[in-house]
Write a protein that holds these residues in place. Structure first.
Motif, PDB file in Angstrom:
ATOM      1  N   PHE A  99       0.878  -1.176   0.000  1.00 12.01           N
ATOM      2  CA  PHE A  99       0.000   0.000   0.000  1.00 12.01           C
ATOM      3  C   PHE A  99       0.913   1.222   0.000  1.00 12.01           C
ATOM      4  O   PHE A  99       1.748   1.384   0.901  1.00 12.01           O
ATOM      5  N   ILE A 100       0.749   2.103  -1.006  1.00 12.22           N
ATOM      6  CA  ILE A 100       1.694   3.204  -1.195  1.00 12.22           C
ATOM      7  C   ILE A 100       1.010   4.561  -1.227  1.00 12.22           C
ATOM      8  O   ILE A 100      -0.178   4.686  -1.551  1.00 12.22           O
ATOM      9  N   ASP A 101       1.800   5.567  -0.877  1.00  7.31           N
ATOM     10  CA  ASP A 101       1.422   6.969  -1.029  1.00  7.31           C
ATOM     11  C   ASP A 101       2.640   7.659  -1.627  1.00  7.31           C
ATOM     12  O   ASP A 101       3.739   7.574  -1.075  1.00  7.31           O
ATOM     13  N   TYR A 102       2.467   8.347  -2.754  1.00  7.42           N
ATOM     14  CA  TYR A 102       3.609   8.927  -3.465  1.00  7.42           C
ATOM     15  C   TYR A 102       4.243  10.115  -2.742  1.00  7.42           C
ATOM     16  O   TYR A 102       5.324  10.557  -3.129  1.00  7.42           O
ATOM     17  N   ILE A 133      -3.111   9.030   1.291  1.00  9.06           N
ATOM     18  CA  ILE A 133      -3.698   9.434   2.573  1.00  9.06           C
ATOM     19  C   ILE A 133      -3.064  10.690   3.169  1.00  9.06           C
ATOM     20  O   ILE A 133      -3.604  11.245   4.134  1.00  9.06           O
ATOM     21  N   LEU A 134      -1.957  11.166   2.608  1.00 10.48           N
ATOM     22  CA  LEU A 134      -1.208  12.222   3.281  1.00 10.48           C
ATOM     23  C   LEU A 134      -1.631  13.634   2.873  1.00 10.48           C
ATOM     24  O   LEU A 134      -1.882  14.481   3.726  1.00 10.48           O
ATOM     25  N   THR A 135      -1.676  13.898   1.589  1.00  4.53           N
ATOM     26  CA  THR A 135      -1.948  15.257   1.117  1.00  4.53           C
ATOM     27  C   THR A 135      -2.805  15.221  -0.142  1.00  4.53           C
ATOM     28  O   THR A 135      -3.051  14.161  -0.717  1.00  4.53           O
ATOM     29  N   GLN A 136      -3.213  16.414  -0.583  1.00  5.07           N
ATOM     30  CA  GLN A 136      -3.927  16.526  -1.851  1.00  5.07           C
ATOM     31  C   GLN A 136      -3.024  16.076  -3.002  1.00  5.07           C
ATOM     32  O   GLN A 136      -3.493  15.492  -3.989  1.00  5.07           O
ATOM     33  N   GLU A 137      -1.723  16.342  -2.881  1.00  9.71           N
ATOM     34  CA  GLU A 137      -0.780  15.895  -3.903  1.00  9.71           C
ATOM     35  C   GLU A 137      -0.726  14.366  -3.955  1.00  9.71           C
ATOM     36  O   GLU A 137      -0.531  13.794  -5.034  1.00  9.71           O
ATOM     37  N   ALA A 141      -1.409  12.361  -7.417  1.00  9.73           N
ATOM     38  CA  ALA A 141      -0.410  11.443  -7.952  1.00  9.73           C
ATOM     39  C   ALA A 141      -1.005  10.057  -8.180  1.00  9.73           C
ATOM     40  O   ALA A 141      -0.769   9.424  -9.223  1.00  9.73           O
ATOM     41  N   SER A 142      -1.788   9.576  -7.215  1.00  6.27           N
ATOM     42  CA  SER A 142      -2.395   8.256  -7.371  1.00  6.27           C
ATOM     43  C   SER A 142      -3.417   8.247  -8.499  1.00  6.27           C
ATOM     44  O   SER A 142      -3.493   7.282  -9.274  1.00  6.27           O
ATOM     45  N   VAL A 171       3.666  18.058  -7.025  1.00  5.04           N
ATOM     46  CA  VAL A 171       2.713  17.327  -7.878  1.00  5.04           C
ATOM     47  C   VAL A 171       1.548  18.257  -8.170  1.00  5.04           C
ATOM     48  O   VAL A 171       0.814  18.661  -7.261  1.00  5.04           O
ATOM     49  N   ASN A 172       1.399  18.627  -9.429  1.00  5.71           N
ATOM     50  CA  ASN A 172       0.276  19.465  -9.855  1.00  5.71           C
ATOM     51  C   ASN A 172      -0.041  19.115 -11.307  1.00  5.71           C
ATOM     52  O   ASN A 172       0.637  18.271 -11.914  1.00  5.71           O
ATOM     53  N   LEU A 173      -1.058  19.764 -11.857  1.00  5.22           N
ATOM     54  CA  LEU A 173      -1.473  19.430 -13.225  1.00  5.22           C
ATOM     55  C   LEU A 173      -0.362  19.712 -14.232  1.00  5.22           C
ATOM     56  O   LEU A 173      -0.190  18.966 -15.206  1.00  5.22           O
TER      57      LEU A 173
END
Length: 249
Positions: A99-102, A133-137, A141-142, A171-173
Motif C-alpha cells: 500500500f503506497i502513497d507517493y 492518505i497524506l496530502t492533496q498531492e 499522484a495516485s 505534484v500538480n497538473l
C-alpha cells in the motif's frame, strides 16, 4: 521472579502465606501492601522492565494473529482485485502487496531497495495498491497513476509509478502533464481521466479495503498471510525467507 516478589510482599506486610488475600485485606494491610510493592519495585526496577517487555511481546503476538485473520478474510480483495498493477514475476511462489502513497517519505526511501529485491529474487509476484492518505498531492499522484494504467496499460503505469517514486518535486497538473509527455502517453486523455468515476472507484475501493484491514499508514506490506505495518528494521528479505520456509513445510 513472581514467587520472589510474592514472598517479599508477604514478608513486608507481615501476612501469613495462607492468609494472603488482597480482596479481604484491611485498610492498614492494603497500605502496607502498597508500600511493600513500591519499595520492592524501587529496589528492583528490572522487574517492571521485564514485565513490560513480556506484555509487549504478548501484545505483538496477538496483533500478528489478528492481522493474519484480516488477511484471510480479505484475501481476494488483497491479492486478486482485478485492477491493481501486478508485476515482478506474475507466476512467483509468493505474493508481496504494498500500500503506497507517493508523498510518503518512507515509501520513497524503501523504493530502490524493494525494486532491487524483486528484480534479484526473480520469484516474487508484486502487487501495488494506490492508497493516498497524506496530502492533496498524494491523491493527485495516485489518480494520475491509475489514469495512466487505464489509458495506456500496465507497462506505462509502472513507468509512471517509478517516476512518481523518484520525484522530489511538486505534484500538480502542470508537472503531471509534463510527466505524461515524458512517458509517451496522451497527456490530455490522462489528465481528463483523473477525476472520472473509473479512477475514483479504484481509490475508493483501496481505502475501503484499508479500513477493513485497519491500515492507517504507508508503506504497509502483505506477504502471503503476513501483514507488516511499516518496514521491518532488518528489511523484507528475512520475512520473505520465513514465509517461503513456512510454505515449504
Amino acid at each position: 521472579m513472581k514467587a520472589v516478589l510474592t514472598a517479599a510482599l508477604l514478608t513486608a506486610t507481615a501476612l501469613p502465606a495462607l492468609a494472603f488475600d488482597p480482596a479481604n485485606m484491611t485498610e492498614a494491610e492494603t497500605e502496607a501492601f502498597g508500600a511493600a510493592v513500591r519499595e520492592y519495585l524501587m529496589a528492583n526496577p528490572e522487574v517492571l522492565v521485564e514485565s513490560i517487555a513480556v506484555l509487549e511481546e504478548r501484545r505483538a503476538v496477538d496483533d500478528a494473529k489478528n492481522d493474519r485473520l484480516l488477511v484471510e478474510n480479505n484475501h481476494e480483495a488483497i491479492f486478486e482485485d482485478g485492477y491493481s498493477w501486478v508485476g515482478g514475476n506474475p507466476e512467483g511462489d509468493i505474493t508481496l502487496v504494498e500500500f503506497i502513497d507517493y508523498r510518503c517519505g518512507v515509501c520513497k526511501s524503501v523504493y530502490p531497495t524493494l525494486e532491487k529485491l524483486i528484480r534479484e529474487d526473480g520469484n516474487i509476484r508484486f502487487v501495488l495498491k494506490e492508497f493516498p492518505i497524506l496530502t492533496q498531492e498524494s491523491d493527485m499522484a495516485s489518480r494520475f497513476a491509475v489514469a495512466v494504467q487505464q489509458e495506456a496499460g500496465p507497462d506505462a503505469y509502472k513507468k509512471a509509478h517509478d517516476a512518481l517514486m523518484e520525484s522530489r518535486g511538486p505534484v500538480n497538473l502542470e508537472s503531471l502533464g509534463k510527466l505524461a509527455g515524458t512517458l509517451g502517453v496522451d497527456s490530455k486523455a490522462v489528465l481528463n481521466r483523473m477525476n472520472t468515476e473509473e479512477v475514483s472507484t479504484v481509490i475508493r475501493q483501496n481505502h475501503q479495503l484499508a479500513e477493513r484491514m485497519r491500515i492507517m499508514g504507508t508503506p504497509t506490506f502483505i506477504i502471503e498471510g503476513e501483514m507488516l505495518r511499516g518496514v521491518p528494521p532488518d528489511g523484507l528479505e528475512g520475512v520473505i525467507r520465513k514465509v517461503r520456509e513456512a510454505k515449504q513445510g
